[in-house]
Design a protein around this motif. Sequence first.
Motif, PDB file in Angstrom:
ATOM      1  N   THR A  44       0.984  -1.166   0.198  1.00 28.92           N
ATOM      2  CA  THR A  44       0.093  -0.007  -0.141  1.00 28.92           C
ATOM      3  C   THR A  44       0.940   1.111   0.143  1.00 28.92           C
ATOM      4  N   SER A  48       0.721   3.862  -3.126  1.00 27.85           N
ATOM      5  CA  SER A  48       0.393   4.969  -2.928  1.00 27.85           C
ATOM      6  C   SER A  48       1.390   6.015  -3.166  1.00 27.85           C
ATOM      7  N   SER A  52       0.264   8.290  -6.586  1.00 29.11           N
ATOM      8  CA  SER A  52       0.104   9.648  -6.327  1.00 29.11           C
ATOM      9  C   SER A  52       1.137  10.619  -7.017  1.00 29.11           C
ATOM     10  N   ALA A  97      -4.077   2.487  -1.496  1.00 31.77           N
ATOM     11  CA  ALA A  97      -3.345   3.247  -2.538  1.00 31.77           C
ATOM     12  C   ALA A  97      -4.141   4.023  -3.334  1.00 31.77           C
ATOM     13  N   SER A  98      -5.324   3.986  -3.529  1.00 30.64           N
ATOM     14  CA  SER A  98      -6.283   4.950  -4.416  1.00 30.64           C
ATOM     15  C   SER A  98      -6.572   6.248  -3.502  1.00 30.64           C
ATOM     16  N   THR A  99      -6.538   6.188  -2.414  1.00 28.45           N
ATOM     17  CA  THR A  99      -6.722   7.395  -1.396  1.00 28.45           C
ATOM     18  C   THR A  99      -5.729   8.246  -1.664  1.00 28.45           C
ATOM     19  N   GLY A 100      -4.280   7.799  -1.643  1.00 33.67           N
ATOM     20  CA  GLY A 100      -3.159   8.766  -1.834  1.00 33.67           C
ATOM     21  C   GLY A 100      -3.222   9.572  -3.238  1.00 33.67           C
ATOM     22  N   SER A 101      -3.590   8.897  -4.168  1.00 31.30           N
ATOM     23  CA  SER A 101      -3.888   9.516  -5.594  1.00 31.30           C
ATOM     24  C   SER A 101      -4.913  10.667  -5.462  1.00 31.30           C
ATOM     25  N   GLY A 488      -3.011   5.521   3.373  1.00 30.38           N
ATOM     26  CA  GLY A 488      -2.960   5.990   2.085  1.00 30.38           C
ATOM     27  C   GLY A 488      -2.928   7.450   1.902  1.00 30.38           C
TER      28      GLY A 488
END
Length: 694
Positions: A44, A48, A52, A97-101, A488
């Motif tokens: 993760t 991330s 990101s 991972a998607s939260t960081g982006s 993330g």
Amino acid sequence: MTERLGLTEDYSETSLQGHPPKDIEKLKERDEYPEITVKGVILTLILSLVLSSANTYLGLFAGLTISVSIPAAIISMAIFSAFKTNILEINAVQTGASTGSSMAAGIIFTLPALIIMHEQDQKGGWTSIKYLQTTVIAALGGLIGVSFSIPLRRALVVEEPTLKFPEGVATAEILEVYQTSSGSNKKVQLVIIVIGIIVGALMKLLQSGLFLWSDVFDISGFIGGYLFFFGLNLSPALLSVGYIVGPRIGAIMLAGAIMNWWIAIPSYLYNNNYECVTQGINQTILNSTQPALLAGCVWSSKTRFLGVGAMLIGGVGTVFSIAPSLVKGIRSAINAFRVILKKSWSSIDRRERDIPLPAVIGVLIVCVIPLCAIFWTFTDKGGVSIFMAFFMLLAGFLFSSVGAYMAGLVGSSNNPISGVTLATVITAAAILLLFLGSKSEIGPSAAILIGSVVCTAAGVAGDTMQDLKTGYLVGSTPLKQQFMQVIGAVAPSFVIAPVISLLISAYGIGEKIPGQRDNPLPAPQANLMAVVSKSIFFGGLPYTLVAIGGCLAALVMITDFIIRLCRKDFRIPVLAVALGLYLPFELETSIFVGGIIALLSEYCLKDYTQSPEEDARRGLLFAAGLITGEALCGILVAIPIVITSNTRVWALVKNPTGVIGLFPFFLSGIMLFYIHIKLRISFYRARRRTRRFE
């Protein structure tokens, strides 16, 4: 009241509501699956940071970011194929991972505006991206977004049937399909992503590093008294963005560009003796002997403000259009918490466990204190800083709710976060004007700081809802997903400031300066925030053009409303039109080409599509690879440029043209089309084999 909302005391049943009976036993079997593991947290963190950084480059370059949930899920599956894993562990990884982006998107749409403001007149703003302030704003803005999404989860994810959460449903579908796929099939998907990364990186290296071709192919000239301009950006990342957002959004954005570049700009020149004065310190009068530069000058100094007006009216209209549904969702969330409070923690089904409300409130309080300190150091006014902190919380909750709702309605990639951020910046600037007065040099920057936190929170809230929808469909524990979302949101915040600084130092940002920065990062949203916030304190906004753009947006919203009354599936997102009016023409044509590739692929494979819900584009793997490869190479190429202070340190061609770049650009499009078809057929056949044995 709780019964009318569909809430009962038996959470073991309501946690499974909406699932087909045949899936309920499957979800219950996953109760013992481990979700958070050491290898999952490590992956993760890596994903991330990488994704990101890629979204940071893409947002500054194209003004658009994409949802990375599906690529993150598939990369995780391919890597974990060498280990013992399960569907819930992989979902936890893609969630973080998607939260960081999404956090990166909130920062790049706002904070670069401080650099742009300072460059324009050396007043206010920042001379460079400040690491500590940027890191704190990014991390705490992300935490605020996660926190505000928690009380809305049940109301929007479980109980609101009108919200489809397209990326969330598609990710869940892919997770279920991959769960039944062979190990070799999973490795094939990783190979496709790696090939996409290599192709994207190679094209970026040849174009921006070795300068074998120009980044834009354009044709311009006069036909009688009419100025014609056509441009095509040769970036595979833009091609992939168009593929992901689809032909509808691509066509709508291109329509906005056509209104500006083929109607507004020629009309302006016809009425102004075919002349335009360039902006900046070294002002130059351009005339009809330089048609491409002349069109760009009119767009930069005049007609792009049509997009400003359209974004303003479109953003406000978007907020008002979803207000009734939003109020309903908040009421449902409050009543859901009342029911949960009557139960002991151990008696609540794991699929209904969220981070407790007292902990959410505590996190918000902890976040506000350092943000207030940053505001104080920036404004040197205690009362103004306290107001900014409270206004940030209020606007953050409102627009996080809007972001979460809109993500369910149109998806994270199409979520009009820039519109609601613009509304925040304008409102904050108007209120700060009362405290600080006109001509305040810190006023515009203070409004941008508020907008940066709100934009980050809204973007994260929308993305987290997509991931929570995926978790609901595959049987994940919301609390554990929320824990991964916290990881993330925080981890990439430590690298986003250096990435932005590196890109700005290497390529420049904002307006083109011939001979100094010929191809800077456009950063359209940041440019927009800078222009609007400064105009409120200093004036100078071309209000006639802004008003015309607002009228165009109102006309689009009326048209969309009529279409909705006719119960047609087609929609016209007003902010897509506004972005089309605002962005350079060559960006939108490339996005449109990507959308056409997606349309042709779907048409050729219509016999292999079972239903819209099961139709997750498999070419997304290659598209995500192209974007990631170009973005990462763009960051790496920037390092020697910054060290040597020479933008052409590796250049092999003195005056590159865009004609040569047409071949690799369309070759990447052909590869995308081919891989889409091959993967769809293989997935269709795999699905048929799976269902045959069910």
